[in-house]
Design a protein around this motif. Structure first.
Motif, PDB file in Angstrom:
ATOM      1  N   GLU A 234      33.491  24.814 -32.319  1.00  0.00           N
ATOM      2  CA  GLU A 234      34.389  25.298 -31.278  1.00  0.00           C
ATOM      3  C   GLU A 234      33.711  25.298 -29.915  1.00  0.00           C
ATOM      4  O   GLU A 234      34.351  25.026 -28.893  1.00  0.00           O
ATOM      5  CB  GLU A 234      34.879  26.696 -31.647  1.00  0.00           C
ATOM      6  N   GLY A 235      32.395  25.618 -29.905  1.00  0.00           N
ATOM      7  CA  GLY A 235      31.676  25.543 -28.633  1.00  0.00           C
ATOM      8  C   GLY A 235      31.621  24.125 -28.093  1.00  0.00           C
ATOM      9  O   GLY A 235      31.817  23.892 -26.892  1.00  0.00           O
ATOM     10  N   GLU A 240      33.427  20.091 -24.401  1.00  0.00           N
ATOM     11  CA  GLU A 240      34.050  18.785 -24.174  1.00  0.00           C
ATOM     12  C   GLU A 240      35.301  18.916 -23.321  1.00  0.00           C
ATOM     13  O   GLU A 240      35.551  18.104 -22.419  1.00  0.00           O
ATOM     14  CB  GLU A 240      34.394  18.152 -25.528  1.00  0.00           C
ATOM     15  N   ARG A 241      36.075  19.963 -23.594  1.00  0.00           N
ATOM     16  CA  ARG A 241      37.282  20.181 -22.796  1.00  0.00           C
ATOM     17  C   ARG A 241      36.916  20.512 -21.348  1.00  0.00           C
ATOM     18  O   ARG A 241      37.567  20.022 -20.412  1.00  0.00           O
ATOM     19  CB  ARG A 241      38.091  21.301 -23.433  1.00  0.00           C
ATOM     20  N   ALA A 242      35.870  21.356 -21.178  1.00  0.00           N
ATOM     21  CA  ALA A 242      35.452  21.696 -19.813  1.00  0.00           C
ATOM     22  C   ALA A 242      34.909  20.464 -19.089  1.00  0.00           C
ATOM     23  O   ALA A 242      35.174  20.261 -17.899  1.00  0.00           O
ATOM     24  CB  ALA A 242      34.387  22.797 -19.858  1.00  0.00           C
ATOM     25  N   THR A 243      34.157  19.625 -19.823  1.00  0.00           N
ATOM     26  CA  THR A 243      33.652  18.399 -19.212  1.00  0.00           C
ATOM     27  C   THR A 243      34.797  17.478 -18.809  1.00  0.00           C
ATOM     28  O   THR A 243      34.773  16.866 -17.726  1.00  0.00           O
ATOM     29  CB  THR A 243      32.719  17.677 -20.200  1.00  0.00           C
ATOM     30  N   GLN A 249      38.794  16.615 -12.401  1.00  0.00           N
ATOM     31  CA  GLN A 249      38.765  17.166 -11.050  1.00  0.00           C
ATOM     32  C   GLN A 249      37.852  16.341 -10.145  1.00  0.00           C
ATOM     33  O   GLN A 249      38.169  16.100  -8.963  1.00  0.00           O
ATOM     34  CB  GLN A 249      38.270  18.620 -11.102  1.00  0.00           C
ATOM     35  N   PHE A 250      36.735  15.874 -10.730  1.00  0.00           N
ATOM     36  CA  PHE A 250      35.803  15.056  -9.957  1.00  0.00           C
ATOM     37  C   PHE A 250      36.463  13.750  -9.510  1.00  0.00           C
ATOM     38  O   PHE A 250      36.343  13.327  -8.355  1.00  0.00           O
ATOM     39  CB  PHE A 250      34.572  14.774 -10.815  1.00  0.00           C
TER      40      PHE A 250
END
Length: 458
Positions: A234-235, A240-243, A249-250
């Motif tokens: 899950e981490g 991966e989702r945050a990346t 966004q980048f």
């Protein structure tokens, strides 16, 4: 090169495997008990027969010492299931060692009257010879006494014992199998819980855990490892989702920043095309200068984007001893050349450290360019190099208003530009790249409220 096939996990019935294994052990133990009991009983009965022989021999010796004749000795030595024979010193044989089947007791014989002749019934058959145990002893007068004991009762007792024990073992095995089926089913309940949890997670129920009460047992260790695996999965999913969110966004920010110089170049080019050769020279030069400026801006942004993408991987450094004060002076010369109206002052002392000169030069360039953008037009940028013992520090300060506490860490994120910047030429990646290179050296870049401070281990 072909990948060798992986061996599959053997997934036979664990319940059946445990039941068969435990029942095998139980059967071995029960059979062992039966065999041990039979052997011990046989030895006990044989020892009892030996004691009987020794007792009979002692009785015969006592009678001989008291002056009894051979007939009396043999008669006293004999008994039920015991036969005796005495060979005297003159060669006379008294007694008979043949053990025959005992006749029914008189009370069980059919009644007869005198003169009726023998009782009716089948004629007598051949005499039955029984298994015996024989003991031969030489008495004190030289005569030889032989005593035989009937041992057929030992075999009969063993047979009766087996008749009792074998059904008992079968019944005990059946009961043990039923009880073991219940016990094994209860013991496998934690595995069923793990299976149910895994299926629940596959249906989207994140966050559920086994939470074992003990982690030092076999099931506890398995459950703990299972929970740790779920935490890691899950981490990794969250990272991966945050990346992916940061990448999206980048890309959005990069596209937005590239749109501005491209739009400026496009507008200038369209103006030149509409004016044609009749456009005044001053206007053409201004438009061409604008196109060059915007193209350089786009080029710097693209370079920073590529540099930032590369720093996501491990940064490889080419370390060697360099004078940090000399690197700071070289960057000051670069800044003065690109911005002739700027004032960059280098102070401090000569400090030698094992660094990658190209990476340190890029850090200093990003920090000094940031200071020139955020400081006043006529302000002074100061670069101070100091020896701090185990580390070397380089402070880059300007005469601008400074950065608020809330933004002191946010400015190191990608594509972040504060509204206080005098120009919008920055890509928002310079400080990110500077911190990445500094941390690759084992140091860091921070803002302490008055200046940017680069630390490098010596």
């Amino acid at each position: 090169m072909t990948t060798p096939p992986r061996r599959g996990l053997r997934t036979g019935s664990l319940r059946l495997r445990l039941l068969v294994s435990v029942m095998s052990v139980v059967l071995v133990l029960l059979v062992g008990i039966v065999v041990a009991t039979t052997v011990l009983l046989q030895r006990q009965l044989e020892a009892s027969a030996g004691d009987s022989l020794a007792g009979r021999t002692a009785t015969a010796q006592q009678l001989l010492d008291n002056g009894a004749d051979p007939t009396e000795i043999v008669s006293a030595t004999q008994g039920e299931n015991v036969a005796a024979q005495l060979v005297t010193t003159d060669g006379r044989v008294v007694g008979d060692l043949a053990l025959r089947a005992t006749t029914p007791p008189p009370a069980l014989r059919p009644p007869t009257t005198p003169g009726d002749g023998p009782p009716p019934g089948p004629p007598p058959g051949p005499e039955e010879t029984r298994p015996t145990r024989v003991s031969t002893t030489t008495l004190t007068d030289g005569s030889v006494l032989t005593v035989a004991v009937d041992t057929s009762s030992i075999d009969a007792v063993q047979r009766q014992l087996l008749v009792v024990l074998i059904p008992l073992v079968l019944v005990a095995s059946a009961v043990a199998a039923l009880l073991m089926a219940v016990v094994v089913g209860a013991s496998l309940r934690p595995l069923r819980s793990m299976t149910a949890l895994a299926r629940s997670i596959t249906r989207g129920n994140r966050g559920d855990r086994l939470a074992p009460t003990r982690s030092d047992t076999e099931l506890g260790k398995t459950a703990t490892a299972f929970d740790e695996m779920l935490d890691e999965l899950e981490g990794a999913e969250a990272r991966e989702r945050a990346t992916a969110d940061r990448t999206r966004q980048f890309v959005d920010d990069a596209a937005h920043d590239l749109r501005t110089p491209v739009a400026g170049i496009s507008a200038a080019a369209e103006t030149l095309l509409r004016g044609g050769v009749d456009t005044e020279r001053e206007v053409r030069e201004r438009l061409l200068a604008s196109m060059i400026r915007e193209s350089r801006r786009a080029s710097r942004l693209i370079d920073d984007l590529l540099m930032s993408a590369r720093t996501d991987d491990d940064v490889e450094l080419d370390r060697s001893d360099h004078d940090l004060l000399a690197l700071a002076r070289a960057d000051a010369d670069r800044a003065r050349l690109l911005a002739p109206d700027s004032t960059v002052v280098v102070t401090g002392e000569s400090v030698v450290a094992p660094v990658d000169a190209a990476r340190i030069a890029r850090i200093l360039a990003n920090l000094s360019d940031n200071a020139l953008r955020h400081g006043p037009p006529e302000g002074v940028v100061t670069v101070d190099v100091r020896d701090a013992g185990a580390t070397a520090t380089i402070r880059v300060s300007d005469e601008g208003p400074g950065i608020g506490t809330r933004d002191r860490e946010r400015i190191f994120d990608r594509m972040v530009r504060l509204d206080s910047a005098r120009t919008s030429e920055g890509s928002g990646l310079g400080l990110t790249i500077a911190r990445t290179y500094a941390r690759a050296h084992g140091g860091d870049v921070v803002y302490d409220g008055t200046a940017f401070v680069l630390t490098v281990p010596r």
